[in-house]
Design an enzyme around this catalytic site. Structure first.
Site, short mmCIF file in Angstrom:
data_model
loop_
_atom_site.label_atom_id
_atom_site.label_comp_id
_atom_site.label_asym_id
_atom_site.label_seq_id
_atom_site.Cartn_x
_atom_site.Cartn_y
_atom_site.Cartn_z
N ASN A 9 27.54 -2.58 32.41
CA ASN A 9 28.62 -1.75 31.87
C ASN A 9 29.17 -2.46 30.62
O ASN A 9 29.88 -3.45 30.74
CB ASN A 9 29.72 -1.59 32.94
N TRP A 10 28.81 -1.92 29.47
CA TRP A 10 29.18 -2.60 28.21
C TRP A 10 30.63 -2.35 27.83
O TRP A 10 31.13 -2.95 26.89
CB TRP A 10 28.28 -2.12 27.08
N LYS A 11 31.27 -1.41 28.51
CA LYS A 11 32.67 -1.05 28.18
C LYS A 11 32.78 -0.70 26.68
O LYS A 11 31.90 -0.03 26.18
CB LYS A 11 33.61 -2.18 28.61
N GLU A 96 39.29 0.69 34.91
CA GLU A 96 39.89 0.77 33.57
C GLU A 96 40.19 2.21 33.19
O GLU A 96 41.11 2.48 32.42
CB GLU A 96 38.99 0.05 32.56
N GLU A 164 34.54 -2.58 43.41
CA GLU A 164 34.98 -3.54 42.39
C GLU A 164 36.45 -3.84 42.59
O GLU A 164 37.31 -3.11 42.07
CB GLU A 164 34.80 -2.96 40.99
N GLY A 170 36.95 -8.77 34.95
CA GLY A 170 37.36 -9.13 33.60
C GLY A 170 37.66 -10.61 33.39
O GLY A 170 37.65 -11.42 34.33
N SER A 212 33.23 -9.80 37.98
CA SER A 212 32.84 -11.17 37.63
C SER A 212 31.47 -11.57 38.16
O SER A 212 31.26 -12.72 38.56
CB SER A 212 33.90 -12.17 38.12
P1 PGA Z 1 33.21 -7.95 34.72
O1 PGA Z 1 33.46 -6.37 34.77
O2 PGA Z 1 31.82 -8.19 35.22
O3 PGA Z 1 33.38 -8.32 33.29
O4 PGA Z 1 34.23 -8.57 35.61
C1 PGA Z 1 32.93 -5.60 35.80
C2 PGA Z 1 33.33 -4.16 35.64
O5 PGA Z 1 34.48 -3.88 35.27
O6 PGA Z 1 32.52 -3.24 35.88
#
Ligand code: PGA
Length: 252
Positions: A9-11, A96, A164, A170, A212
């Site tokens: 997930n590149w956000k 998010e 999650e 994050g 994470s």
């Molecule tokens: P992260 O994000 O691996 O950077 O903690 C995971 C996510 O929000 O899908």
């Protein structure tokens, strides 16, 4: 045996199309020939069409969609648009997006429209804070029940769950969950799902871990934690590390 699903997930990254293409190409190249793992990359919607045009084989998914098919929804992307690009999957209910206003009811509407159009859905759930008394499982239960309310039993084959915990997501996260705790939560999720659909269908719904995940802890979640896959955020922006996660998962 079902393939493990490893999702990147590149956000809201990277900052340009050239870099997005570079990352995607490196991931596609690095995961070529992988048999036991399904790799999925979820870039920002702006890059979806260009990355799909590269036809590199590695699956591409979207990070969100609106619950209406079209109309006056400035800034949004609809499920038919994703379908038009031939994208197979969309992530819905990410924490998010929830922080930006998506309630369980909104997520539910989004899931309904996406699966009706034949898209697969990765439903994200997870508590904001962990307590020592297991109350967080109530949040998990509520999110599942409300987000999946009214979904026909026969459609559960299109659904995956990504557990999650928000506190584990994050750069500011305290830590990842532990594989042991995840294993328990996964079983609990299956139990709730079996009430929403049939026992067999619930057993077949993949439950991914996210929060994470990195190249060091990934295998623990798959092996000890019995995760059906992983949802990887930050670490998926490093093709080298992401590919390492996929390759190691393939060897399990
Ligand atoms: P992260 O994000 O691996 O950077 O903690 C995971 C996510 O929000 O899908």
């Amino acid at each position: 045996m079902n393939k493990k699903l490893i999702v990147g997930n590149w956000k809201m990254n990277p900052l340009g199309l050239d870099e997005a293409k570079r990352l995607y190409k490196q991931i596609a190249l690095g995961t070529k020939g992988i048999k036991k793992v399904e790799t999925l990359v979820c870039p920002p919607s702006l890059y979806l069409a260009d990355l799909m045009k590269l036809r590199l084989g590695t699956k591409i998914g979207a990070q969100d969609c609106h619950f209406e098919l079209s109309g006056a929804f400035t800034g949004s992307v609809s499920a038919p648009m994703l379908k038009d690009l031939k994208l197979p999957v969309v992530i819905l209910g990410h924490s998010e997006r929830r922080a930006a206003g998506d309630t369980d009811e909104v997520v539910n509407k989004k899931i309904k429209v996406a699966i009706k159009l034949g898209l697969k859905v990765i439903l994200c759930i997870g508590e904001k804070e962990r307590d020592d008394h297991g109350h967080y499982l109530e949040t998990v239960k509520m999110q599942l029940e409300k987000s999946l309310a009214g979904i026909p039993k026969k459609m559960f084959g299109q659904v995956s769950i990504a557990y999650e915990p928000v506190w584990a997501i994050g750069a500011n996260a305290k830590a990842a969950d532990t594989p042991e705790d995840f294993q328990h939560t996964r079983l609990y999720i299956k139990k709730i799902l079996s009430k929403l659909t049939t026992k067999e269908a619930a057993l077949a719904v993949p439950v991914l871990y996210g929060g994470s995940v990195n190249r060091k802890n990934a295998l623990e979640f798959l092996a000890q934690g019995e995760a059906d896959g992983l949802l990887v955020g930050r670490e998926s922006l490093s093709p080298q590390n992401f590919v390492e996660i996929v390759k190691n998962s393939d060897r399990l």
